[in-house]
Design a protein around this motif. Structure first.
Motif, PDB file in Angstrom:
ATOM      1  N   THR A 152      53.367  41.101 103.929  1.00 38.68           N
ATOM      2  CA  THR A 152      53.274  42.302 104.753  1.00 38.68           C
ATOM      3  C   THR A 152      53.343  43.483 103.800  1.00 38.68           C
ATOM      4  O   THR A 152      53.988  43.413 102.744  1.00 38.68           O
ATOM      5  N   GLN A 153      52.671  44.547 104.164  1.00 38.89           N
ATOM      6  CA  GLN A 153      52.572  45.693 103.257  1.00 38.89           C
ATOM      7  C   GLN A 153      52.707  46.991 104.048  1.00 38.89           C
ATOM      8  O   GLN A 153      52.138  47.131 105.125  1.00 38.89           O
ATOM      9  N   ARG A 154      53.491  47.920 103.488  1.00 43.22           N
ATOM     10  CA  ARG A 154      53.616  49.246 104.097  1.00 43.22           C
ATOM     11  C   ARG A 154      53.322  50.299 103.041  1.00 43.22           C
ATOM     12  O   ARG A 154      53.786  50.194 101.900  1.00 43.22           O
ATOM     13  N   ALA A 155      52.561  51.310 103.435  1.00 42.21           N
ATOM     14  CA  ALA A 155      52.251  52.420 102.544  1.00 42.21           C
ATOM     15  C   ALA A 155      52.972  53.666 103.047  1.00 42.21           C
ATOM     16  O   ALA A 155      53.022  53.934 104.257  1.00 42.21           O
ATOM     17  N   PHE A 156      53.540  54.429 102.101  1.00 39.20           N
ATOM     18  CA  PHE A 156      54.289  55.642 102.436  1.00 39.20           C
ATOM     19  C   PHE A 156      53.679  56.830 101.699  1.00 39.20           C
ATOM     20  O   PHE A 156      53.260  56.705 100.537  1.00 39.20           O
ATOM     21  N   ASN A 157      53.650  57.994 102.345  1.00 40.52           N
ATOM     22  CA  ASN A 157      53.230  59.199 101.636  1.00 40.52           C
ATOM     23  C   ASN A 157      54.411  59.779 100.869  1.00 40.52           C
ATOM     24  O   ASN A 157      55.515  59.219 100.896  1.00 40.52           O
ATOM     25  N   LYS A 158      54.190  60.881 100.170  1.00 44.51           N
ATOM     26  CA  LYS A 158      55.247  61.434  99.319  1.00 44.51           C
ATOM     27  C   LYS A 158      56.430  61.989 100.112  1.00 44.51           C
ATOM     28  O   LYS A 158      57.495  62.245  99.548  1.00 44.51           O
ATOM     29  N   LYS A 159      56.256  62.142 101.438  1.00 43.02           N
ATOM     30  CA  LYS A 159      57.358  62.580 102.288  1.00 43.02           C
ATOM     31  C   LYS A 159      58.166  61.398 102.822  1.00 43.02           C
ATOM     32  O   LYS A 159      59.138  61.591 103.549  1.00 43.02           O
ATOM     33  N   GLY A 160      57.740  60.187 102.465  1.00 39.68           N
ATOM     34  CA  GLY A 160      58.437  58.996 102.933  1.00 39.68           C
ATOM     35  C   GLY A 160      57.999  58.518 104.289  1.00 39.68           C
ATOM     36  O   GLY A 160      58.632  57.637 104.881  1.00 39.68           O
ATOM     37  N   GLN A 161      56.905  59.071 104.805  1.00 36.23           N
ATOM     38  CA  GLN A 161      56.396  58.666 106.107  1.00 36.23           C
ATOM     39  C   GLN A 161      55.445  57.489 105.966  1.00 36.23           C
ATOM     40  O   GLN A 161      54.629  57.453 105.047  1.00 36.23           O
ATOM     41  N   VAL A 162      55.548  56.519 106.878  1.00 35.46           N
ATOM     42  CA  VAL A 162      54.671  55.352 106.848  1.00 35.46           C
ATOM     43  C   VAL A 162      53.260  55.780 107.239  1.00 35.46           C
ATOM     44  O   VAL A 162      53.048  56.390 108.287  1.00 35.46           O
ATOM     45  N   THR A 163      52.301  55.460 106.387  1.00 30.30           N
ATOM     46  CA  THR A 163      50.904  55.809 106.673  1.00 30.30           C
ATOM     47  C   THR A 163      50.064  54.596 107.041  1.00 30.30           C
ATOM     48  O   THR A 163      48.986  54.743 107.604  1.00 30.30           O
ATOM     49  N   GLN A 164      50.563  53.396 106.718  1.00 34.35           N
ATOM     50  CA  GLN A 164      49.808  52.194 107.085  1.00 34.35           C
ATOM     51  C   GLN A 164      50.701  50.962 107.036  1.00 34.35           C
ATOM     52  O   GLN A 164      51.541  50.824 106.149  1.00 34.35           O
ATOM     53  N   ASN A 165      50.502  50.083 108.018  1.00 32.00           N
ATOM     54  CA  ASN A 165      51.122  48.761 108.023  1.00 32.00           C
ATOM     55  C   ASN A 165      50.013  47.725 107.985  1.00 32.00           C
ATOM     56  O   ASN A 165      49.024  47.841 108.722  1.00 32.00           O
ATOM     57  N   SER A 166      50.142  46.739 107.132  1.00 30.59           N
ATOM     58  CA  SER A 166      49.112  45.705 107.047  1.00 30.59           C
ATOM     59  C   SER A 166      49.754  44.371 106.693  1.00 30.59           C
ATOM     60  O   SER A 166      50.914  44.302 106.275  1.00 30.59           O
ATOM     61  N   SER A 167      48.974  43.310 106.855  1.00 32.45           N
ATOM     62  CA  SER A 167      49.474  41.974 106.531  1.00 32.45           C
ATOM     63  C   SER A 167      48.297  41.072 106.224  1.00 32.45           C
ATOM     64  O   SER A 167      47.148  41.374 106.556  1.00 32.45           O
ATOM     65  N   GLY A 168      48.601  39.945 105.570  1.00 33.78           N
ATOM     66  CA  GLY A 168      47.529  39.022 105.241  1.00 33.78           C
ATOM     67  C   GLY A 168      47.977  37.887 104.354  1.00 33.78           C
ATOM     68  O   GLY A 168      49.148  37.482 104.374  1.00 33.78           O
ATOM     69  N   LEU A 169      47.048  37.388 103.543  1.00 32.57           N
ATOM     70  CA  LEU A 169      47.270  36.223 102.694  1.00 32.57           C
ATOM     71  C   LEU A 169      47.053  36.574 101.235  1.00 32.57           C
ATOM     72  O   LEU A 169      46.256  37.464 100.909  1.00 32.57           O
ATOM     73  N   ILE A 170      47.754  35.865 100.356  1.00 29.84           N
ATOM     74  CA  ILE A 170      47.628  36.106  98.927  1.00 29.84           C
ATOM     75  C   ILE A 170      47.455  34.789  98.186  1.00 29.84           C
ATOM     76  O   ILE A 170      48.118  33.792  98.500  1.00 29.84           O
ATOM     77  N   TYR A 171      46.531  34.784  97.213  1.00 31.71           N
ATOM     78  CA  TYR A 171      46.317  33.636  96.327  1.00 31.71           C
ATOM     79  C   TYR A 171      46.241  34.171  94.899  1.00 31.71           C
ATOM     80  O   TYR A 171      45.570  35.169  94.641  1.00 31.71           O
ATOM     81  N   LEU A 172      46.913  33.490  93.977  1.00 33.01           N
ATOM     82  CA  LEU A 172      46.944  33.930  92.591  1.00 33.01           C
ATOM     83  C   LEU A 172      46.787  32.731  91.667  1.00 33.01           C
ATOM     84  O   LEU A 172      47.414  31.687  91.884  1.00 33.01           O
ATOM     85  N   SER A 173      45.934  32.862  90.669  1.00 33.19           N
ATOM     86  CA  SER A 173      45.784  31.829  89.651  1.00 33.19           C
ATOM     87  C   SER A 173      45.700  32.520  88.299  1.00 33.19           C
ATOM     88  O   SER A 173      44.791  33.318  88.054  1.00 33.19           O
ATOM     89  N   ARG A 174      46.648  32.225  87.443  1.00 27.47           N
ATOM     90  CA  ARG A 174      46.664  32.859  86.127  1.00 27.47           C
ATOM     91  C   ARG A 174      45.870  32.040  85.112  1.00 27.47           C
ATOM     92  O   ARG A 174      45.907  30.812  85.153  1.00 27.47           O
ATOM     93  N   PRO A 175      45.206  32.752  84.184  1.00 27.43           N
ATOM     94  CA  PRO A 175      45.142  34.213  84.090  1.00 27.43           C
ATOM     95  C   PRO A 175      43.962  34.790  84.837  1.00 27.43           C
ATOM     96  O   PRO A 175      42.904  34.174  84.913  1.00 27.43           O
ATOM     97  N   GLY A 176      44.162  35.967  85.412  1.00 28.76           N
ATOM     98  CA  GLY A 176      43.069  36.806  85.845  1.00 28.76           C
ATOM     99  C   GLY A 176      42.449  36.608  87.205  1.00 28.76           C
ATOM    100  O   GLY A 176      41.545  37.340  87.570  1.00 28.76           O
ATOM    101  N   LYS A 177      42.911  35.630  87.997  1.00 27.47           N
ATOM    102  CA  LYS A 177      42.226  35.376  89.262  1.00 27.47           C
ATOM    103  C   LYS A 177      43.168  35.581  90.456  1.00 27.47           C
ATOM    104  O   LYS A 177      44.323  35.173  90.416  1.00 27.47           O
ATOM    105  N   PHE A 178      42.642  36.195  91.500  1.00 27.43           N
ATOM    106  CA  PHE A 178      43.439  36.397  92.707  1.00 27.43           C
ATOM    107  C   PHE A 178      42.522  36.641  93.898  1.00 27.43           C
ATOM    108  O   PHE A 178      41.336  36.963  93.754  1.00 27.43           O
TER     109      PHE A 178
END
Length: 206
Positions: A41-67
């Motif tokens: 889950t991901q939340r983005a905040f502006n410089k005033k500390g206000q939430v500007t976006q909520n999002s969610s999803g899936l993550i895959y990572l393979s080192r080195p360099g792939k995601f």
């Protein structure tokens, strides 16, 4: 007095051991984790500390360099690093943007994690106060970045990365909470991307 001194020494020793274990978890994540997958889950905040976006999803990572970073909500989007290029597929706009990895590596929350080397090679590291059983570390790039100025990473007692907070140069921050597994099999096709027919492609792949 002697008992108090012994107690203080024991507590100091235990604190030092706990810090050493936590720091080892940080180093191990960057040097011994070859793959990772799960959800976020991901939340983005502006410089005033206000939430500007909520999002969610899936993550895959393979080192080195792939995601592959898949946003399910609120707007479907995928960011894929195939080891040579970083692709951003905006499904609603029916548009794909591509950049060589060397140009795009610092522009997404996941891309900075794809290298497999000790974090001390690229970051100044500082331990932060422990919160809710999570060990926190502050990482400041040794080489100034146009995109972010600081990253905070949180690890559980087993060495799993659970949190990432990225602060950009404009005073905004992005908080990511993860539920992932380390060193699990991931098909190589996960990191392959071919733009769908008919979509606009901006940029040029290597």
């Amino acid at each position: 007095m002697r008992k108090q001194l012994i107690t203080a020494l024991l507590l100091t020793s235990m604190s030092q051991l706990a810090f050493a274990d936590a720091r080892q978890n940080l180093d191990n994540f960057f040097t011994k984790v070859n793959s990772m997958k799960g959800n976020f889950t991901q939340r983005a905040f502006n410089k005033k500390g206000q939430v500007t976006q909520n999002s969610s999803g899936l993550i895959y990572l393979s080192r080195p360099g792939k995601f592959r970073w898949i946003y399910k909500t609120p707007d479907p989007q995928e960011i894929i690093g195939d080891g040579r290029n970083v692709w951003v597929w905006d499904k609603e706009l029916d548009q794909v943007t591509v950049k060589p990895t060397s140009q795009a590596v610092s522009t997404t929350p996941i891309a900075i994690l794809t290298r497999k080397d000790p974090p001390g090679a690229r970051f100044h590291i500082k331990a932060l106060p422990k919160k809710g059983g999570i060990d926190w570390f502050q990482l400041i790039p040794k080489k100034a970045s146009r995109d972010f100025k600081r990253i905070d990473l949180g690890f559980d007692a087993r060495g799993g990365m659970r949190n990432m907070v990225m602060y950009d140069q404009l005073g905004q921050r992005t908080e990511v909470t993860m539920n992932t597994q380390n060193n699990v099999p991931i098909s190589g096709s996960t990191f392959y991307f071919q733009p769908p027919k008919g979509v606009d492609v901006i940029g040029k792949a290597r």
